[in-house]
Design a protein around this motif. Sequence first.
Motif, PDB file in Angstrom:
ATOM      1  N   UNK A  56       0.873  -1.088   0.096  1.00  0.00           N
ATOM      2  CA  UNK A  56       0.085   0.034   0.169  1.00  0.00           C
ATOM      3  C   UNK A  56       1.008   1.302   0.046  1.00  0.00           C
ATOM      4  N   UNK A  57       0.340   2.418  -0.403  1.00  0.00           N
ATOM      5  CA  UNK A  57       0.993   3.683  -0.177  1.00  0.00           C
ATOM      6  C   UNK A  57       0.005   4.689   0.253  1.00  0.00           C
ATOM      7  N   UNK A  58       0.590   5.262   1.394  1.00  0.00           N
ATOM      8  CA  UNK A  58      -0.361   6.355   1.801  1.00  0.00           C
ATOM      9  C   UNK A  58      -0.072   7.573   1.092  1.00  0.00           C
ATOM     10  N   UNK A  59      -1.274   8.269   0.772  1.00  0.00           N
ATOM     11  CA  UNK A  59      -1.271   9.350   0.021  1.00  0.00           C
ATOM     12  C   UNK A  59      -1.473  10.573   0.801  1.00  0.00           C
ATOM     13  N   UNK A  60      -2.275  10.550   1.798  1.00  0.00           N
ATOM     14  CA  UNK A  60      -2.548  11.706   2.465  1.00  0.00           C
ATOM     15  C   UNK A  60      -2.916  11.409   4.025  1.00  0.00           C
ATOM     16  N   UNK A  61      -2.651  12.268   4.704  1.00  0.00           N
ATOM     17  CA  UNK A  61      -3.003  12.175   6.191  1.00  0.00           C
ATOM     18  C   UNK A  61      -3.085  13.566   6.753  1.00  0.00           C
ATOM     19  N   UNK A  62      -4.359  13.772   7.606  1.00  0.00           N
ATOM     20  CA  UNK A  62      -4.647  15.177   8.006  1.00  0.00           C
ATOM     21  C   UNK A  62      -5.361  15.103   9.383  1.00  0.00           C
ATOM     22  N   UNK A  63      -5.134  16.109  10.119  1.00  0.00           N
ATOM     23  CA  UNK A  63      -5.680  16.227  11.568  1.00  0.00           C
ATOM     24  C   UNK A  63      -5.086  16.511  12.556  1.00  0.00           C
ATOM     25  N   UNK A  64      -5.447  16.990  13.652  1.00  0.00           N
ATOM     26  CA  UNK A  64      -4.931  17.029  14.806  1.00  0.00           C
ATOM     27  C   UNK A  64      -5.110  16.216  15.982  1.00  0.00           C
ATOM     28  N   UNK A  65      -6.067  15.846  16.473  1.00  0.00           N
ATOM     29  CA  UNK A  65      -6.305  14.934  17.481  1.00  0.00           C
ATOM     30  C   UNK A  65      -6.741  13.556  17.012  1.00  0.00           C
ATOM     31  N   UNK A  66      -7.574  13.736  15.818  1.00  0.00           N
ATOM     32  CA  UNK A  66      -8.045  12.412  15.164  1.00  0.00           C
ATOM     33  C   UNK A  66      -7.504  12.491  13.691  1.00  0.00           C
ATOM     34  N   UNK A  67      -6.639  11.499  13.344  1.00  0.00           N
ATOM     35  CA  UNK A  67      -6.201  11.456  11.750  1.00  0.00           C
ATOM     36  C   UNK A  67      -6.908  10.932  11.135  1.00  0.00           C
ATOM     37  N   UNK A  68      -7.070  11.386   9.903  1.00  0.00           N
ATOM     38  CA  UNK A  68      -7.624  10.842   8.587  1.00  0.00           C
ATOM     39  C   UNK A  68      -7.136  10.683   7.525  1.00  0.00           C
ATOM     40  N   UNK A  69      -7.186   9.645   6.490  1.00  0.00           N
ATOM     41  CA  UNK A  69      -6.180  10.000   5.304  1.00  0.00           C
ATOM     42  C   UNK A  69      -6.736   8.909   4.286  1.00  0.00           C
ATOM     43  N   UNK A  70      -5.967   8.444   3.177  1.00  0.00           N
ATOM     44  CA  UNK A  70      -6.302   7.616   2.050  1.00  0.00           C
ATOM     45  C   UNK A  70      -5.100   6.975   1.966  1.00  0.00           C
ATOM     46  N   UNK A  71      -5.287   5.813   1.595  1.00  0.00           N
ATOM     47  CA  UNK A  71      -4.201   4.959   0.816  1.00  0.00           C
ATOM     48  C   UNK A  71      -4.425   4.280  -0.386  1.00  0.00           C
ATOM     49  N   UNK A  72      -3.460   3.950  -0.964  1.00  0.00           N
ATOM     50  CA  UNK A  72      -3.668   3.198  -2.264  1.00  0.00           C
ATOM     51  C   UNK A  72      -3.219   1.648  -2.120  1.00  0.00           C
ATOM     52  N   UNK A  73      -4.105   0.850  -2.215  1.00  0.00           N
ATOM     53  CA  UNK A  73      -3.789  -0.469  -2.636  1.00  0.00           C
ATOM     54  C   UNK A  73      -3.107  -1.349  -3.678  1.00  0.00           C
ATOM     55  N   UNK A  74      -2.132  -2.035  -3.460  1.00  0.00           N
ATOM     56  CA  UNK A  74      -1.560  -2.479  -4.815  1.00  0.00           C
ATOM     57  C   UNK A  74      -1.570  -4.231  -4.504  1.00  0.00           C
ATOM     58  N   UNK A  75      -2.037  -4.795  -5.619  1.00  0.00           N
ATOM     59  CA  UNK A  75      -1.905  -6.388  -5.641  1.00  0.00           C
ATOM     60  C   UNK A  75      -0.602  -6.810  -5.900  1.00  0.00           C
TER      61      UNK A  75
END
Length: 75
Positions: A56-75
Amino acid sequence: MNIIKKFAAVVALGLVSFGSFAAQDMGTVQVSGAETLSAFEAQVAAKAEAAGASSYKIVSVAGNDQLRGTAILYK
């Protein structure tokens, strides 16, 4: 002229075989609620494993107390 055709065939086959080894994008996952980057990555890794992804590749992370973000999965 024959040499040019053979060279073009070798180049084309080389590109096709290289493309077959490239990682295939399985889609994206979103994670939220993590308090640290380590916890965020652990959640991404768990979702990737559950989906059968090999990496996987984490492409974004944001937030202060609670983080949220997106990752791309690869086969």
